[in-house]
Design an enzyme around this catalytic site. Structure first.
Site, PDB file in Angstrom:
ATOM      1  N   LYS A 173       0.836  -1.210   0.000  1.00 50.36           N
ATOM      2  CA  LYS A 173       0.000   0.000   0.000  1.00 50.36           C
ATOM      3  C   LYS A 173       0.869   1.257   0.000  1.00 50.36           C
ATOM      4  CE  LYS A 173      -3.732   2.027   2.864  1.00 50.36           C
ATOM      5  NZ  LYS A 173      -4.508   1.795   4.105  1.00 50.36           N
ATOM      6  N   SER A 211      -9.576  -0.338   7.498  1.00 51.01           N
ATOM      7  CA  SER A 211      -9.008  -0.088   6.176  1.00 51.01           C
ATOM      8  C   SER A 211      -8.332  -1.292   5.535  1.00 51.01           C
ATOM      9  CB  SER A 211      -8.009   1.076   6.241  1.00 51.01           C
ATOM     10  OG  SER A 211      -8.697   2.295   6.404  1.00 51.01           O
ATOM     11  N   SER A 235      -9.128   1.980   3.318  1.00 50.56           N
ATOM     12  CA  SER A 235      -8.251   2.692   2.402  1.00 50.56           C
ATOM     13  C   SER A 235      -7.218   1.800   1.706  1.00 50.56           C
ATOM     14  CB  SER A 235      -7.514   3.812   3.154  1.00 50.56           C
ATOM     15  OG  SER A 235      -6.718   3.288   4.214  1.00 50.56           O
TER      16      SER A 235
END
Length: 473
Positions: A82, A181, A157
């Protein structure tokens, strides 16, 4: 081995294949990079692709396997990371235009450990600005979709991370989770996503005890291997836990079913509507748990309103992030600005203090009361499956004939409270809607019971076949 066969092996299987010489790291990395070329145009999961470095590392891994060296379980396995996690020498944007060319000089602690374990970085995955949205949309990278229907949200996210592994790009992805997330995109994309006990995985300069990094995979055992490689104390994280000696991969591969395990269940955490299809799939998952031997009982649980608490707890972080973005002259995503304005208008020092202290303790005590009588707690990971992209609203405006007051916060309604209690929690696929969209089952365990949670989730995975299904991209 054919490319379509290579792509869907677990990391655990790839390690065994490497050692037997049935496939090479070079073949696997080449197949993964070809897969990126094929699917990223539709999904938008990659921010930066490190193809040359990945191929170089694959050649070195191939040489070492050919020499019969004793290598770690994840050696030579492709991974995506990420874009909130620092990767030395590799662009890391935090999803923000102001950091479009930012290249860290130091690795985040967990990524440094994965690198030492031999995982091969394919590239960085999409995230909203600073991880502040429940869907993966940003001014820098645009919108990321679920592999089952790219026109629907991947969640956030860690949306790019979850979508990348489910799309067959890599068996491993690395994400982060404050209020859901990792688990929310794992649910909407059909992945396994783990938020470990707070402090289990170190984070440099950690200021928030509710946020952690963690694995996103297609198989529980792969997530366990990633935990084995990353847990343990670190001098730069004051919340980091000491090493416990738990062996997560062993827990995930232990024989047996769920016989005798006591599981508490809730369809909605007593806090509002869930999609009828989600309810149907979750009910079937409870039957699967019972078939596997678990003792399952629906229980009530009393928790604060998650959307209100979101503002109380995360509001100061939004204010700080928006002030930073404005200092760079950046346009603010509407939902981020709306959440920030709401925090500015309603928060007082006393209210923030209560959220950080008394309310968090009340959340922990609510779960602790359940765990006096049960070994695990389960609920749907998200109240809805993946929904069509909704622009700046951030979530569905209507669910099961109910208007949703806070669409952008609603998606994390089931995942916020375990985070604030500091508990280990994870999402695993538990079925599909009639539209072919995955539904996630959230396991929550008592504090520090990460290994027991992974073991139970792996035993559930083995009695179902949801993990064998792949999107048609």
């Amino acid at each position: 081995m054919a490319e379509d066969q290579i792509l869907w092996h677990s990391a655990h299987e790839l390690g065994q294949l490497y050692r037997r010489g049935e496939v090479s790291p070079v073949e696997v990395v080449d197949a993964a990079l070809a897969r990126i070329e094929k699917v990223d145009g539709a999904l938008n999961v990659m921010v930066t692709v490190t193809a040359d470095a990945a191929r170089e590392q694959a050649r070195e891994a191939e040489r070492r396997f050919a020499a019969r060296e004793d290598l770690p379980p994840l050696y030579g396995v492709p991974i995506t990371v990420k874009d909130l996690t620092d990767t030395a020498g590799v662009r890391t944007t935090y999803g923000c235009v102001a950091f479009a060319d930012h290249v860290p000089t130091e690795d985040a602690p967990a990524w440094a450990r994965l690198k030492r374990a031999g995982a091969i970085l394919l590239g960085k995955t999409t995230t909203p600005e600073f991880g502040l949205l429940g869907v993966t949309e940003s001014k820098l990278t645009g919108t990321t979709g679920t592999p089952w229907d790219p026109g629907r949200a991947a969640g956030g996210s860690s949306g790019g991370a979850a979508a990348s592994t489910v799309a067959g790009i890599a068996p491993l992805a690395w994400g982060s989770d404050g209020g859901g997330s990792i688990r929310v995109p794992a649910s909407l994309c059909g992945a396994v996503g783990v938020k470990p006990t707070v402090g289990r995985i170190p984070h440099a300069g950690n200021t928030d005890p509710d946020t952690t990094e963690g694995p996103i995979t297609r198989h529980v055992v792969d997530a366990a291997l990633m935990l084995d490689a990353t847990v343990g104390p670190h001098r730069r994280d004051r919340f980091a836990l000491p090493a416990t000696g738990d062996r997560y991969a062993e827990a995930a591969t232990a024989e047996g079913d769920l016989t005798g395990i006591r599981i508490a269940a809730s369809f909605d955490l007593d806090q509002g509507p869930i999609d009828p299809q989600t309810r149907r799939v979750f009910a079937a998952a409870l039957d699967d748990l019972r078939t596997a031997g678990a003792l399952v009982e629906e229980v009530p649980i009393e928790l604060p309103d998650p959307c209100e608490y979101f503002i109380d707890y995360w509001g100061p972080e939004y204010i700080a992030a928006v002030d930073e973005m404005r200092s760079h002259g950046l346009e603010i995503w509407p939902l981020i600005e709306e959440t920030t304005d709401r925090a500015r208008a309603t928060l007082t020092p006393a209210r923030v203090s209560s959220a950080m202290r008394e309310t968090k303790t009340r959340i922990y005590e609510a779960y602790a009361g359940v765990f006096e009588h049960f070994d695990l707690f389960v609920c749907p990971t998200t109240p809805v499956p993946a929904f069509p992209h909704v622009g700046d609203r951030g979530g569905p405006a209507r669910v099961d004939s109910h208007d949703i007051a806070d669409p952008g916060l609603f998606l994390h309604r089931m995942t916020e409270s375990p985070s604030h209690a500091g508990l280990p929690a994870m999402s695993v696929p538990c079925g599909f809607t009639t539209d072919g969209l995955p539904v996630g089952l959230q396991f929550v365990a008592p504090l520090y019971a990460d290994a027991a949670m992974l073991s139970a989730a792996a035993r559930y995975e083995r009695v179902t076949d949801w993990w064998t299904r792949h999107p048609n991209l």
